[in-house]
Write a protein that holds these residues in place. Structure first.
Motif, short mmCIF file in Angstrom:
data_model
loop_
_atom_site.label_atom_id
_atom_site.label_comp_id
_atom_site.label_asym_id
_atom_site.label_seq_id
_atom_site.Cartn_x
_atom_site.Cartn_y
_atom_site.Cartn_z
N LEU A 16 0.82 -1.20 0.00
CA LEU A 16 0.00 0.00 0.00
C LEU A 16 0.86 1.25 0.00
CD1 LEU A 16 -2.82 1.26 0.13
CD2 LEU A 16 -2.71 1.08 2.63
N GLN A 17 1.94 1.25 0.77
CA GLN A 17 2.83 2.40 0.82
C GLN A 17 3.45 2.68 -0.54
OE1 GLN A 17 3.07 4.36 3.38
NE2 GLN A 17 4.55 5.75 2.42
N LYS A 18 3.86 1.63 -1.25
CA LYS A 18 4.42 1.81 -2.59
C LYS A 18 3.39 2.38 -3.55
CE LYS A 18 8.04 -1.74 -2.43
NZ LYS A 18 8.52 -3.03 -3.04
N ALA A 19 2.17 1.86 -3.48
CA ALA A 19 1.12 2.35 -4.38
C ALA A 19 0.81 3.82 -4.11
CB ALA A 19 -0.13 1.49 -4.22
N LEU A 20 0.72 4.20 -2.83
CA LEU A 20 0.41 5.59 -2.48
C LEU A 20 1.56 6.52 -2.88
CD1 LEU A 20 -1.31 5.18 1.01
CD2 LEU A 20 -2.37 5.39 -1.24
N LEU A 23 1.29 7.05 -6.56
CA LEU A 23 0.20 7.98 -6.86
C LEU A 23 0.60 9.41 -6.53
CD1 LEU A 23 -2.85 5.93 -5.53
CD2 LEU A 23 -2.45 6.58 -7.89
N GLU A 24 1.29 9.60 -5.41
CA GLU A 24 1.71 10.94 -5.01
C GLU A 24 2.71 11.53 -5.99
OE1 GLU A 24 3.55 13.21 -1.05
OE2 GLU A 24 3.20 11.04 -1.07
N SER A 25 3.62 10.71 -6.49
CA SER A 25 4.61 11.19 -7.46
C SER A 25 3.94 11.58 -8.77
CB SER A 25 5.66 10.12 -7.71
OG SER A 25 5.08 8.96 -8.30
N ASN A 31 0.50 18.63 -10.91
CA ASN A 31 0.02 19.85 -10.28
C ASN A 31 1.09 20.53 -9.45
OD1 ASN A 31 -2.62 19.48 -11.27
ND2 ASN A 31 -3.09 18.04 -9.62
N SER A 32 2.36 20.39 -9.84
CA SER A 32 3.43 20.98 -9.04
C SER A 32 3.34 22.49 -8.98
CB SER A 32 4.79 20.54 -9.61
OG SER A 32 4.90 20.96 -10.97
N ARG A 319 -3.46 2.54 -13.47
CA ARG A 319 -4.33 3.26 -14.41
C ARG A 319 -3.82 4.66 -14.68
NH1 ARG A 319 -8.58 6.75 -14.65
NH2 ARG A 319 -8.32 7.27 -12.45
N ARG A 320 -3.43 5.37 -13.63
CA ARG A 320 -2.93 6.73 -13.82
C ARG A 320 -1.59 6.73 -14.56
NH1 ARG A 320 -4.17 9.99 -8.12
NH2 ARG A 320 -6.36 9.35 -7.93
N SER A 321 -0.76 5.75 -14.31
CA SER A 321 0.51 5.66 -15.00
C SER A 321 0.31 5.39 -16.49
CB SER A 321 1.37 4.56 -14.38
OG SER A 321 2.60 4.44 -15.06
N SER A 322 -0.62 4.48 -16.81
CA SER A 322 -0.89 4.18 -18.22
C SER A 322 -1.52 5.39 -18.94
CB SER A 322 -1.80 2.97 -18.34
OG SER A 322 -3.04 3.20 -17.69
N ASN A 323 -2.41 6.12 -18.23
CA ASN A 323 -3.01 7.31 -18.84
C ASN A 323 -1.97 8.38 -19.13
OD1 ASN A 323 -5.53 6.14 -18.72
ND2 ASN A 323 -6.14 7.18 -16.84
N LYS A 324 -0.98 8.49 -18.25
CA LYS A 324 0.06 9.48 -18.47
C LYS A 324 0.93 9.12 -19.67
CE LYS A 324 3.89 11.82 -16.23
NZ LYS A 324 4.77 11.88 -15.04
#
Length: 327
Positions: A16-20, A23-25, A31-32, A319-324
């Protein structure tokens, strides 16, 4: 996600920590420039006569953020839109509420706001479907339309002297039956063009209220009130064995099929998991979460376990990585 409390094993905590972190990165890179935390400085041009709005303050000649959120600019006004905040109604919002009082010519609803909302008798369609002036008889029959604890879908009309006003002048609004009402944080439900969804493969209706109330129920086809009234009159003319006798067909119509009830519970649990993880609740993510539970062959009650929450977080990161990458 900081307040996430699940009975996780050591392996699940690491996953879970790796996934979060992933996602945070991904979100920080997108939105930096716009995202700020408390005490972050906001770049402004003082020559334009900047106006400091909500979530900002002046410190040592610089404009700094006083809340965590996203910097918004409207002409000369600079403010910070908090990511986690209470529901702030806007005209046209689709909301789901629960009736808490039947008052004179109005219903009072709980819509997760700091004050009750008001639905006037004159601001909704009556069961007969005829547009006419409301009479004293209509006021006496208000409980036949909505009563206490009924779940109602409506639209924000505006603010008046007696509070927040709602309206339900369309067939898509009104009383909601045969389903579950879920309460999530309002910031998880973003304002979109469409808040009414029909999941055809499951036979489920989904209403994402801007106020954080989400309705998951059996799909109901929109019908013409006049046609229904004529059908009822024709049925009443047919002789029946007794007044209180109810046919088997009527009983089946009033009951939700077992398969549909399972999909309602599965969809509701998917929303609960997304709310626990702090993910935005959209139709696409809800469908993916339900499909994931079916793919791994989980029972409905097992969806609220720790393992499935970790799986959802990992799938969202993928999913977010593939969309990017597609961009």
């Amino acid at each position: 996600m900081r307040g996430l409390q699940l009975p996780l094993s050591q392996t699940q905590k690491v996953r879970l920590q790796k996934a979060l972190e992933r996602l945070e990165s991904l979100s920080s890179k997108v939105n930096s420039d716009a995202s700020v935390t408390i005490a972050d400085s906001i770049s402004v041009n003082y020559e334009d006569g900047v106006l400091k709005g909500h979530g900002t303050a002046e410190l040592n000649g610089e404009v700094v953020a006083t809340v965590c959120g996203v910097v918004e600019r409207v002409n000369k006004l600079v403010y910070v839109r908090a990511l986690r905040s209470r529901y702030k109604p806007e005209v046209g919002d689709i909301v789901v509420g629960r009736v808490i009082e039947v008052a004179q010519k109005r219903w009072r609803l709980d819509i997760n706001f700091n004050q009750d909302a008001v639905l006037m008798l004159s601001s909704m369609n009556l069961p007969d479907g005829i547009q006419r002036r409301r009479t004293a008889l209509d006021e006496l029959n208000m409980r036949s339309v909505f009563e206490e604890n009924d779940v109602v879908c409506a639209e924000v009309r505006g603010f008046q002297h007696d509070g927040l006003q709602l309206q339900a002048r369309s067939q898509k609004y009104g009383k909601l039956k045969r389903g579950q009402l879920l309460r999530v944080a309002p910031y998880l439900v973003k304002r979109q063009k469409q808040h009414f969804h029909h999941l055809e493969q499951y036979g489920v209706d989904l209403i994402l209220g801007c106020n954080g109330f989400v309705w998951v129920g059996e799909h109901i086809e929109a019908k013409d009130d006049m046609i229904e009234e004529q059908a009822d009159q024709s049925d009443s003319q047919v002789s029946r064995p007794g007044k209180n006798a109810v046919s088997l067909e009527e009983q089946e119509q009033n009951c939700t099929a077992l398969e549909t009830r399972k999909y309602i519970c599965r969809t509701a649990n998917a929303i609960r998991v997304l709310s626990t993880l702090g993910f935005s609740i959209t139709l696409e993510i809800i469908k993916e979460t339900v499909n994931l539970s079916l793919t791994v062959n989980l029972d409905i009650n097992e969806m609220l376990g720790s393992e499935f929450c970790v799986l959802v977080a990992e799938r969202e990161a993928e999913r977010r990585s593939s969309n990017k990458k597609k961009r």
